[in-house]
Write an enzyme that holds these catalytic residues in place. Structure first.
Site, mmCIF file in Angstrom:
data_model
loop_
_atom_site.group_PDB
_atom_site.id
_atom_site.type_symbol
_atom_site.label_atom_id
_atom_site.label_comp_id
_atom_site.label_asym_id
_atom_site.label_seq_id
_atom_site.Cartn_x
_atom_site.Cartn_y
_atom_site.Cartn_z
ATOM 1 N N GLU A 11 0.805 -1.146 -0.215
ATOM 2 C CA GLU A 11 0.090 0.015 -0.083
ATOM 3 C C GLU A 11 0.848 1.193 0.033
ATOM 4 O O GLU A 11 2.136 1.192 0.249
ATOM 5 C CB GLU A 11 -1.025 -0.190 1.334
ATOM 6 C CG GLU A 11 -2.328 -0.279 0.956
ATOM 7 C CD GLU A 11 -3.189 0.767 0.419
ATOM 8 O OE1 GLU A 11 -2.423 1.823 0.063
ATOM 9 O OE2 GLU A 11 -4.155 0.764 0.374
ATOM 10 N N ASN B 11 -5.597 6.089 7.023
ATOM 11 C CA ASN B 11 -5.716 5.326 5.755
ATOM 12 C C ASN B 11 -4.915 5.718 4.551
ATOM 13 O O ASN B 11 -3.708 5.196 4.106
ATOM 14 C CB ASN B 11 -7.036 5.114 5.524
ATOM 15 C CG ASN B 11 -7.150 3.871 4.474
ATOM 16 O OD1 ASN B 11 -6.697 4.307 3.156
ATOM 17 N ND2 ASN B 11 -7.464 2.655 4.716
ATOM 18 N N ASN C 86 -11.645 6.451 1.924
ATOM 19 C CA ASN C 86 -10.498 5.641 1.552
ATOM 20 C C ASN C 86 -9.360 6.631 1.031
ATOM 21 O O ASN C 86 -8.954 7.589 1.434
ATOM 22 C CB ASN C 86 -10.631 4.352 1.113
ATOM 23 C CG ASN C 86 -9.613 3.344 1.108
ATOM 24 O OD1 ASN C 86 -8.355 3.421 1.019
ATOM 25 N ND2 ASN C 86 -10.146 2.068 1.388
ATOM 26 N N ASP D 222 -9.865 2.131 -4.541
ATOM 27 C CA ASP D 222 -9.206 2.103 -3.162
ATOM 28 C C ASP D 222 -8.337 3.456 -3.226
ATOM 29 O O ASP D 222 -8.863 4.300 -3.202
ATOM 30 C CB ASP D 222 -8.336 0.861 -3.201
ATOM 31 C CG ASP D 222 -7.833 0.502 -1.729
ATOM 32 O OD1 ASP D 222 -7.573 1.670 -1.075
ATOM 33 O OD2 ASP D 222 -7.500 -0.650 -1.505
#
Length: 320
Positions: free
Chosen positions: A49, A136, A193, A243
């Site tokens: 990520e 996040n 997100n 995402d």
């Protein structure tokens, strides 16, 4: 220097142009560079990520959340090393306008900045006296303000942080670039997100990842940081999983996509108006991405267990 093995089987294309570029609209094929194939740069992650490019180092940094580390790929040597462990289950990363690393940490439930000397400064860990959930993703505006999403994903279990009860709703926050004051931008989204600004910074895009189906919403951004006029820009279909994403200089949205479906895994590209333009197929779900390289025309894709890259005929926004 340690090397992270390329564990996931990968067969690069031997054909030009790259057949993994799949057009929904004929205009998408102009983004494909004739002699650039998708490359696999690294593997062996548990969940990759938050990629961020450091041009002055010619290096890509990204988070491997469950393995509690930030990794670094060196463009000159093509080697991967551990930059930081423990990373406090780091997730999203970006650079501020002074070139410092800004990181979302699940375990400590905070936003941090890595200073030039390697020390860590906490930018936000509470709002209204209550602990944040699990920051996040993060982006920095040209005025120096830091915007981040704060769903509860990292405190839902023990894999990407520590299980805990939330003290605050899912929300999006802004850290003022001068005073450091933390303000809540909105708590109206279910599972906020990925987020990014349009080229003129007048629109803030946010992925609502607990909407059913998921979608990308847009807000108008005022000079004082307030947002208004929420609307749906990209409405996903059942099974779609937008995402993290970035915006190019033309306003197109390059979105991490997929959830175990070969037709969805990879990167989905939309126009600024939300029209689907095309898809870059990958063998894994892409969680997040960034533009890098000297001309910001190399797309780095953090995809489940691996990092992929490809040159494109597009340039990411500066600071993205």
């Amino acid at each position: 220097m340690s090397h992270i093995a390329n564990e996931t089987p990968w067969e690069p294309s031997q054909r030009y142009p790259e057949p993994r570029f799949r057009a929904f609209d004929p205009s998408f094929l102009r983004f494909r560079v004739m002699n650039s194939a998708v490359q696999k740069l690294a593997g062996g992650c548990a969940w990759a990520e938050g990629p961020v490019w450091f041009g002055d180092q010619r290096a890509l940094y990204w988070s491997d959340i469950p393995n509690d580390r930030i990794l670094r790929w060196d463009e000159a040597t093509e080697q991967v090393a551990v930059f930081r462990k423990s990373s406090n289950n780091a997730n999203g990363n970006t650079r501020d306008r002074q070139g410092r690393l800004v990181t979302c940490e699940h375990l400590t439930r905070r936003i941090t900045r890595t200073e030039y000397d390697g020390s860590i400064t906490v930018l936000a860990d509470r709002y209204d006296g209550k602990r944040l959930n699990s920051p996040n993703d993060v982006v920095v505006k040209s005025d120096g303000s830091i915007w981040f999403t704060d769903p509860t994903f990292g405190i839902a279990g023990y894999v990407e942080g520590e299980k805990a009860d939330p003290e605050l709703p899912h929300a999006v926050y802004r850290v003022d670039g001068q005073s450091g004051a933390v303000t809540m931008v909105t708590d109206a989204l279910a599972g906020p997100n990925g987020l990014a600004f349009s080229a003129d910074e007048k629109i803030l895009y946010i992925v609502e990842s607990r909407a059913e189906p998921r979608r990308i919403v847009g807000f108008d951004v005022a000079e004082d940081g307030r947002i208004s006029n929420q609307r749906t820009v990209v409405q996903g279909e059942p099974g779609d999983t937008p995402d993290g994403f970035r915006v190019d200089t033309e306003g197109n949205l390059w979105c991490g996509w997929g959830m175990g479906d070969a037709e969805r895994d990879g990167v989905r590209v939309f126009s600024a108006e939300g029209k689907p333009l095309g898809h870059i197929d990958l063998p894994e779900r892409c969680a997040n991405l960034c533009f890098g390289g000297r001309h910001r025309n190399r797309l780095f894709m953090a995809s489940s267990r691996s990092i992929y890259a490809v040159y494109v005929n597009a340039q990411g926004l500066a600071g993205g």
